[in-house]
Design a protein around this motif. Sequence first.
Motif, PDB file in Angstrom:
ATOM      1  N   GLU A  60       0.833  -1.213   0.000  1.00  0.00           N
ATOM      2  CA  GLU A  60       0.000   0.000   0.000  1.00  0.00           C
ATOM      3  C   GLU A  60       0.864   1.257   0.000  1.00  0.00           C
ATOM      4  OE1 GLU A  60      -3.513   2.160   2.660  1.00  0.00           O
ATOM      5  OE2 GLU A  60      -2.810   0.146   3.178  1.00  0.00           O
ATOM      6  N   LEU A  61       1.961   1.209   0.745  1.00  0.00           N
ATOM      7  CA  LEU A  61       2.853   2.360   0.797  1.00  0.00           C
ATOM      8  C   LEU A  61       3.599   2.544  -0.523  1.00  0.00           C
ATOM      9  CD1 LEU A  61       4.218   4.646   2.357  1.00  0.00           C
ATOM     10  CD2 LEU A  61       5.835   2.961   3.277  1.00  0.00           C
ATOM     11  N   PHE A  62       4.124   1.458  -1.072  1.00  0.00           N
ATOM     12  CA  PHE A  62       4.895   1.572  -2.315  1.00  0.00           C
ATOM     13  C   PHE A  62       3.992   1.862  -3.520  1.00  0.00           C
ATOM     14  CE2 PHE A  62       8.175  -0.323   0.283  1.00  0.00           C
ATOM     15  CZ  PHE A  62       9.284   0.397  -0.124  1.00  0.00           C
ATOM     16  N   ASP A  63       2.733   1.529  -3.419  1.00  0.00           N
ATOM     17  CA  ASP A  63       1.799   1.921  -4.478  1.00  0.00           C
ATOM     18  C   ASP A  63       1.677   3.446  -4.554  1.00  0.00           C
ATOM     19  OD1 ASP A  63       1.293  -0.631  -5.326  1.00  0.00           O
ATOM     20  OD2 ASP A  63      -0.624  -0.845  -4.289  1.00  0.00           O
ATOM     21  N   LYS A  64       1.953   4.122  -3.452  1.00  0.00           N
ATOM     22  CA  LYS A  64       1.923   5.588  -3.444  1.00  0.00           C
ATOM     23  C   LYS A  64       3.277   6.182  -3.832  1.00  0.00           C
ATOM     24  CE  LYS A  64      -1.839   6.081  -0.121  1.00  0.00           C
ATOM     25  NZ  LYS A  64      -2.318   6.748   1.112  1.00  0.00           N
ATOM     26  N   ILE A  65       4.331   5.453  -3.557  1.00  0.00           N
ATOM     27  CA  ILE A  65       5.674   5.937  -3.870  1.00  0.00           C
ATOM     28  C   ILE A  65       6.019   5.742  -5.343  1.00  0.00           C
ATOM     29  CG2 ILE A  65       8.138   5.514  -3.471  1.00  0.00           C
ATOM     30  CD1 ILE A  65       7.427   4.825  -0.578  1.00  0.00           C
ATOM     31  N   ASN A  66       5.671   4.573  -5.895  1.00  0.00           N
ATOM     32  CA  ASN A  66       6.118   4.204  -7.237  1.00  0.00           C
ATOM     33  C   ASN A  66       5.748   5.198  -8.337  1.00  0.00           C
ATOM     34  OD1 ASN A  66       7.363   1.963  -6.215  1.00  0.00           O
ATOM     35  ND2 ASN A  66       5.769   0.520  -6.813  1.00  0.00           N
ATOM     36  N   PRO A  67       4.535   5.767  -8.348  1.00  0.00           N
ATOM     37  CA  PRO A  67       4.230   6.748  -9.406  1.00  0.00           C
ATOM     38  C   PRO A  67       5.178   7.946  -9.396  1.00  0.00           C
ATOM     39  CG  PRO A  67       2.207   6.013  -8.351  1.00  0.00           C
ATOM     40  CD  PRO A  67       3.332   5.469  -7.526  1.00  0.00           C
ATOM     41  N   HIS A  68       5.652   8.333  -8.228  1.00  0.00           N
ATOM     42  CA  HIS A  68       6.604   9.445  -8.144  1.00  0.00           C
ATOM     43  C   HIS A  68       7.958   9.044  -8.714  1.00  0.00           C
ATOM     44  CE1 HIS A  68       4.044  12.116  -5.755  1.00  0.00           C
ATOM     45  NE2 HIS A  68       3.631  11.039  -5.128  1.00  0.00           N
ATOM     46  N   ILE A  69       8.378   7.808  -8.431  1.00  0.00           N
ATOM     47  CA  ILE A  69       9.645   7.327  -8.987  1.00  0.00           C
ATOM     48  C   ILE A  69       9.570   7.310 -10.509  1.00  0.00           C
ATOM     49  CG2 ILE A  69      11.238   5.383  -9.117  1.00  0.00           C
ATOM     50  CD1 ILE A  69      10.343   4.569  -6.321  1.00  0.00           C
ATOM     51  N   ILE A  70       8.475   6.800 -11.035  1.00  0.00           N
ATOM     52  CA  ILE A  70       8.303   6.714 -12.490  1.00  0.00           C
ATOM     53  C   ILE A  70       8.312   8.105 -13.119  1.00  0.00           C
ATOM     54  CG2 ILE A  70       6.657   6.082 -14.300  1.00  0.00           C
ATOM     55  CD1 ILE A  70       5.811   3.741 -12.436  1.00  0.00           C
ATOM     56  N   GLU A  71       7.634   9.055 -12.487  1.00  0.00           N
ATOM     57  CA  GLU A  71       7.587  10.425 -13.015  1.00  0.00           C
ATOM     58  C   GLU A  71       8.974  11.058 -12.987  1.00  0.00           C
ATOM     59  OE1 GLU A  71       5.854  13.605 -14.866  1.00  0.00           O
ATOM     60  OE2 GLU A  71       4.971  11.639 -14.428  1.00  0.00           O
ATOM     61  N   TYR A  72       9.691  10.867 -11.897  1.00  0.00           N
ATOM     62  CA  TYR A  72      11.050  11.423 -11.774  1.00  0.00           C
ATOM     63  C   TYR A  72      11.986  10.806 -12.803  1.00  0.00           C
ATOM     64  CZ  TYR A  72      15.686  12.106  -9.596  1.00  0.00           C
ATOM     65  OH  TYR A  72      17.003  12.412  -9.357  1.00  0.00           O
ATOM     66  N   TYR A  73      11.867   9.509 -13.011  1.00  0.00           N
ATOM     67  CA  TYR A  73      12.775   8.782 -13.907  1.00  0.00           C
ATOM     68  C   TYR A  73      12.622   9.231 -15.360  1.00  0.00           C
ATOM     69  CZ  TYR A  73      15.345   4.725 -15.731  1.00  0.00           C
ATOM     70  OH  TYR A  73      16.253   3.906 -16.364  1.00  0.00           O
ATOM     71  N   LYS A  74      11.472   9.781 -15.706  1.00  0.00           N
ATOM     72  CA  LYS A  74      11.232  10.218 -17.081  1.00  0.00           C
ATOM     73  C   LYS A  74      12.245  11.262 -17.532  1.00  0.00           C
ATOM     74  CE  LYS A  74       6.210   9.439 -17.194  1.00  0.00           C
ATOM     75  NZ  LYS A  74       4.885  10.108 -17.259  1.00  0.00           N
ATOM     76  N   ILE A  75      12.697  12.101 -16.619  1.00  0.00           N
ATOM     77  CA  ILE A  75      13.584  13.191 -17.024  1.00  0.00           C
ATOM     78  C   ILE A  75      14.950  12.675 -17.475  1.00  0.00           C
ATOM     79  CG2 ILE A  75      12.433  14.809 -15.479  1.00  0.00           C
ATOM     80  CD1 ILE A  75      14.808  14.652 -13.635  1.00  0.00           C
ATOM     81  N   PHE A  76      15.288  11.419 -17.125  1.00  0.00           N
ATOM     82  CA  PHE A  76      16.576  10.854 -17.532  1.00  0.00           C
ATOM     83  C   PHE A  76      16.513  10.253 -18.939  1.00  0.00           C
ATOM     84  CE2 PHE A  76      16.672  10.885 -12.907  1.00  0.00           C
ATOM     85  CZ  PHE A  76      17.903  11.478 -12.668  1.00  0.00           C
ATOM     86  N   ASN A  77      15.302  10.142 -19.476  1.00  0.00           N
ATOM     87  CA  ASN A  77      15.117   9.707 -20.864  1.00  0.00           C
ATOM     88  C   ASN A  77      15.848   8.395 -21.152  1.00  0.00           C
ATOM     89  OD1 ASN A  77      13.961  10.078 -23.389  1.00  0.00           O
ATOM     90  ND2 ASN A  77      15.765  11.114 -24.217  1.00  0.00           N
ATOM     91  N   CYS A  78      15.700   7.440 -20.246  1.00  0.00           N
ATOM     92  CA  CYS A  78      16.396   6.160 -20.337  1.00  0.00           C
ATOM     93  C   CYS A  78      15.409   5.059 -20.705  1.00  0.00           C
ATOM     94  CB  CYS A  78      17.065   5.842 -19.005  1.00  0.00           C
ATOM     95  SG  CYS A  78      18.015   4.321 -19.011  1.00  0.00           S
ATOM     96  N   SER A  79      15.818   4.169 -21.602  1.00  0.00           N
ATOM     97  CA  SER A  79      14.920   3.113 -22.068  1.00  0.00           C
ATOM     98  C   SER A  79      14.844   1.927 -21.112  1.00  0.00           C
ATOM     99  CB  SER A  79      15.371   2.616 -23.449  1.00  0.00           C
ATOM    100  OG  SER A  79      16.683   2.081 -23.379  1.00  0.00           O
ATOM    101  N   ALA A  80      15.766   1.849 -20.165  1.00  0.00           N
ATOM    102  CA  ALA A  80      15.730   0.758 -19.190  1.00  0.00           C
ATOM    103  C   ALA A  80      14.554   0.958 -18.236  1.00  0.00           C
ATOM    104  CB  ALA A  80      17.034   0.701 -18.414  1.00  0.00           C
ATOM    105  N   GLU A  81      14.096  -0.138 -17.642  1.00  0.00           N
ATOM    106  CA  GLU A  81      13.014  -0.064 -16.677  1.00  0.00           C
ATOM    107  C   GLU A  81      13.582  -0.195 -15.267  1.00  0.00           C
ATOM    108  OE1 GLU A  81      10.403  -3.173 -17.956  1.00  0.00           O
ATOM    109  OE2 GLU A  81       9.348  -1.867 -19.354  1.00  0.00           O
ATOM    110  N   LEU A  82      12.841   0.308 -14.309  1.00  0.00           N
ATOM    111  CA  LEU A  82      13.278   0.274 -12.923  1.00  0.00           C
ATOM    112  C   LEU A  82      12.595  -0.834 -12.155  1.00  0.00           C
ATOM    113  CD1 LEU A  82      13.221   4.037 -11.860  1.00  0.00           C
ATOM    114  CD2 LEU A  82      15.214   2.671 -12.431  1.00  0.00           C
ATOM    115  N   HIS A  83      13.294  -1.372 -11.168  1.00  0.00           N
ATOM    116  CA  HIS A  83      12.641  -2.247 -10.196  1.00  0.00           C
ATOM    117  C   HIS A  83      13.172  -1.884  -8.815  1.00  0.00           C
ATOM    118  CE1 HIS A  83      16.007  -5.038  -9.176  1.00  0.00           C
ATOM    119  NE2 HIS A  83      16.427  -4.697 -10.377  1.00  0.00           N
TER     120      HIS A  83
END
Length: 201
Positions: free
Chosen positions: A58-81
């Motif tokens: 439940e907590l990481f479901d709230k955190i993960n969208p922020h990580i994904i949004e932040y990661y966009k600025i690096f313009n990297c094709s790799a995915e995060l886990h």
Amino acid sequence: MNVQLKDCFPTPLYSSYLDIDTNIYIKKVYEEESKSKGRRRSNTGWQSLDLDVKQYKELFDKINPHIIEYYKIFNCSAELHMSNAWFNINRYKDMNSSHHHASSAVCGILYFKVPDNSGDIGFENPNPFIGSTWIQGTTDDTLNKYNAETIYYKSEEKLLILFPGYLRHVVRPNMSNEDRISMAFNTNVFFKGDFNEPRKL
């Protein structure tokens, strides 16, 4: 005269406040502490062993969208886990010395309890020579993102801060008589087709 000023190698930091009940997680932190002596890394306080992230879905479901949004600025094709996560308790005079998470892509910290004067987080200038150049001609009143060796950000309850793993950071000592409680985490990158491909965020 046509003049342009551009930032050549900026280091982005991301912050947001989460809508969470911190009391729930403060209780869980103390429960984890009762089970383990923890470990020492850069910390003088208590740090938990790696958490089972699935137990905190439940907590990481709230955190993960922020990580994904932040990661966009690096313009990297790799995915995060999510690589690992852990709890921290900094008691009187506990602190974290300068360190970085070199093997991680995006790192983060989320604050659950932050008494006054309990230690802010500082991010160090990634330019290793800044201390021998601009800093000699500056004062506290003239420090900025271009000339400072370390920039401190106020720790606040429910505040989430994301930053690149290469960025060195430090936490000032907790000078209050109450515990400062937080959770930190690392994420790694992977490319589709990697062996034992983990689940992405």
